[in-house]
Design a protein around this motif. Structure first.
Motif, PDB file in Angstrom:
ATOM      1  N   THR A  28     -59.993   2.917  37.780  1.00 52.57           N
ATOM      2  CA  THR A  28     -59.839   2.385  39.134  1.00 52.57           C
ATOM      3  C   THR A  28     -58.404   1.937  39.341  1.00 52.57           C
ATOM      4  O   THR A  28     -57.801   1.358  38.438  1.00 52.57           O
ATOM      5  CB  THR A  28     -60.781   1.164  39.351  1.00 52.57           C
ATOM      6  OG1 THR A  28     -62.131   1.563  39.104  1.00 52.57           O
ATOM      7  CG2 THR A  28     -60.670   0.611  40.753  1.00 52.57           C
ATOM      8  N   LEU A  29     -57.858   2.198  40.532  1.00 48.82           N
ATOM      9  CA  LEU A  29     -56.519   1.691  40.855  1.00 48.82           C
ATOM     10  C   LEU A  29     -56.642   0.218  41.199  1.00 48.82           C
ATOM     11  O   LEU A  29     -57.434  -0.168  42.063  1.00 48.82           O
ATOM     12  CB  LEU A  29     -55.918   2.455  42.036  1.00 48.82           C
ATOM     13  CG  LEU A  29     -55.501   3.878  41.744  1.00 48.82           C
ATOM     14  CD1 LEU A  29     -54.932   4.531  42.999  1.00 48.82           C
ATOM     15  CD2 LEU A  29     -54.481   3.935  40.624  1.00 48.82           C
ATOM     16  N   ALA A  43     -59.124  -3.977  43.961  1.00 43.17           N
ATOM     17  CA  ALA A  43     -59.495  -2.620  43.560  1.00 43.17           C
ATOM     18  C   ALA A  43     -59.255  -1.719  44.768  1.00 43.17           C
ATOM     19  O   ALA A  43     -59.915  -1.852  45.792  1.00 43.17           O
ATOM     20  CB  ALA A  43     -60.962  -2.560  43.143  1.00 43.17           C
ATOM     21  N   VAL A  44     -58.289  -0.826  44.657  1.00 43.29           N
ATOM     22  CA  VAL A  44     -57.960   0.051  45.780  1.00 43.29           C
ATOM     23  C   VAL A  44     -58.865   1.277  45.698  1.00 43.29           C
ATOM     24  O   VAL A  44     -58.725   2.114  44.801  1.00 43.29           O
ATOM     25  CB  VAL A  44     -56.467   0.437  45.751  1.00 43.29           C
ATOM     26  CG1 VAL A  44     -56.133   1.341  46.923  1.00 43.29           C
ATOM     27  CG2 VAL A  44     -55.612  -0.822  45.778  1.00 43.29           C
ATOM     28  N   VAL A  62     -51.344  -1.885  51.183  1.00 41.91           N
ATOM     29  CA  VAL A  62     -52.784  -1.955  50.961  1.00 41.91           C
ATOM     30  C   VAL A  62     -53.368  -3.046  51.847  1.00 41.91           C
ATOM     31  O   VAL A  62     -52.878  -4.174  51.849  1.00 41.91           O
ATOM     32  CB  VAL A  62     -53.102  -2.270  49.477  1.00 41.91           C
ATOM     33  CG1 VAL A  62     -54.588  -2.474  49.271  1.00 41.91           C
ATOM     34  CG2 VAL A  62     -52.570  -1.174  48.567  1.00 41.91           C
ATOM     35  N   GLU A  63     -54.421  -2.694  52.588  1.00 45.47           N
ATOM     36  CA  GLU A  63     -55.151  -3.677  53.392  1.00 45.47           C
ATOM     37  C   GLU A  63     -56.355  -4.156  52.589  1.00 45.47           C
ATOM     38  O   GLU A  63     -57.083  -3.351  52.007  1.00 45.47           O
ATOM     39  CB  GLU A  63     -55.634  -3.055  54.703  1.00 45.47           C
ATOM     40  CG  GLU A  63     -56.438  -4.023  55.552  1.00 45.47           C
ATOM     41  CD  GLU A  63     -57.015  -3.393  56.796  1.00 45.47           C
ATOM     42  OE1 GLU A  63     -57.564  -4.143  57.611  1.00 45.47           O
ATOM     43  OE2 GLU A  63     -56.934  -2.165  56.963  1.00 45.47           O
ATOM     44  N   GLY A  75     -59.675  -2.798  48.461  1.00 47.88           N
ATOM     45  CA  GLY A  75     -58.518  -2.554  49.305  1.00 47.88           C
ATOM     46  C   GLY A  75     -58.451  -1.098  49.694  1.00 47.88           C
ATOM     47  O   GLY A  75     -59.077  -0.245  49.066  1.00 47.88           O
ATOM     48  N   ARG A  76     -57.680  -0.826  50.765  1.00 49.57           N
ATOM     49  CA  ARG A  76     -57.484   0.563  51.169  1.00 49.57           C
ATOM     50  C   ARG A  76     -56.009   0.816  51.400  1.00 49.57           C
ATOM     51  O   ARG A  76     -55.300  -0.050  51.928  1.00 49.57           O
ATOM     52  CB  ARG A  76     -58.307   0.919  52.396  1.00 49.57           C
ATOM     53  CG  ARG A  76     -57.822   0.345  53.688  1.00 49.57           C
ATOM     54  CD  ARG A  76     -58.686   0.845  54.866  1.00 49.57           C
ATOM     55  NE  ARG A  76     -58.196   0.267  56.098  1.00 49.57           N
ATOM     56  CZ  ARG A  76     -57.326   0.859  56.898  1.00 49.57           C
ATOM     57  NH1 ARG A  76     -56.891   2.059  56.631  1.00 49.57           N
ATOM     58  NH2 ARG A  76     -56.910   0.246  57.995  1.00 49.57           N
ATOM     59  N   VAL A  77     -55.563   1.974  50.986  1.00 47.68           N
ATOM     60  CA  VAL A  77     -54.170   2.372  51.191  1.00 47.68           C
ATOM     61  C   VAL A  77     -53.981   2.636  52.683  1.00 47.68           C
ATOM     62  O   VAL A  77     -54.734   3.420  53.273  1.00 47.68           O
ATOM     63  CB  VAL A  77     -53.827   3.630  50.370  1.00 47.68           C
ATOM     64  CG1 VAL A  77     -52.413   4.108  50.688  1.00 47.68           C
ATOM     65  CG2 VAL A  77     -53.998   3.375  48.886  1.00 47.68           C
TER      66      VAL A  77
END
Length: 88
Positions: A28-29, A43-44, A62-63, A75-77
């Motif tokens: 996981t990123l 965790a993106v 990242v939001e 999170g999301r890029v």
């Protein structure tokens, strides 16, 4: 009246966007949460298609989203260093 859920969302910065360095941990990123007081890392897990490399070579925007993944805040890029609107 402020609820516990509202206080937790505030301390985790849900809905806010940060420029973060990502690394791969257990597939996981993950990034350290930008708030030292946060009880969770990030965790993106969304918007990964915006990345040219995994993990990316530099910081990405990242939001923080309001759900938990593997005991981390998700999170999301929103942009990478290569995006025109990116932060790189």
């Amino acid at each position: 009246m402020t609820s516990i859920r509202d206080l937790l969302a505030e301390s985790l910065a849900v809905g806010e966007t940060f420029t973060l360095e990502l690394e791969e941990r257990d597939g996981t990123l993950v990034a350290d949460h930008p708030y030292n007081a946060s009880p969770m890392d990030v965790a993106v897990v969304e918007g990964l298609d915006r990345l040219e490399e995994t993990p990316p070579d530099g910081p990405v925007a990242v939001e923080i989203v309001g759900r938990i993944v593997d005991d981390r805040i998700a999170g999301r890029v929103v942009s990478s260093g290569s995006d025109e609107t990116g932060t790189g």
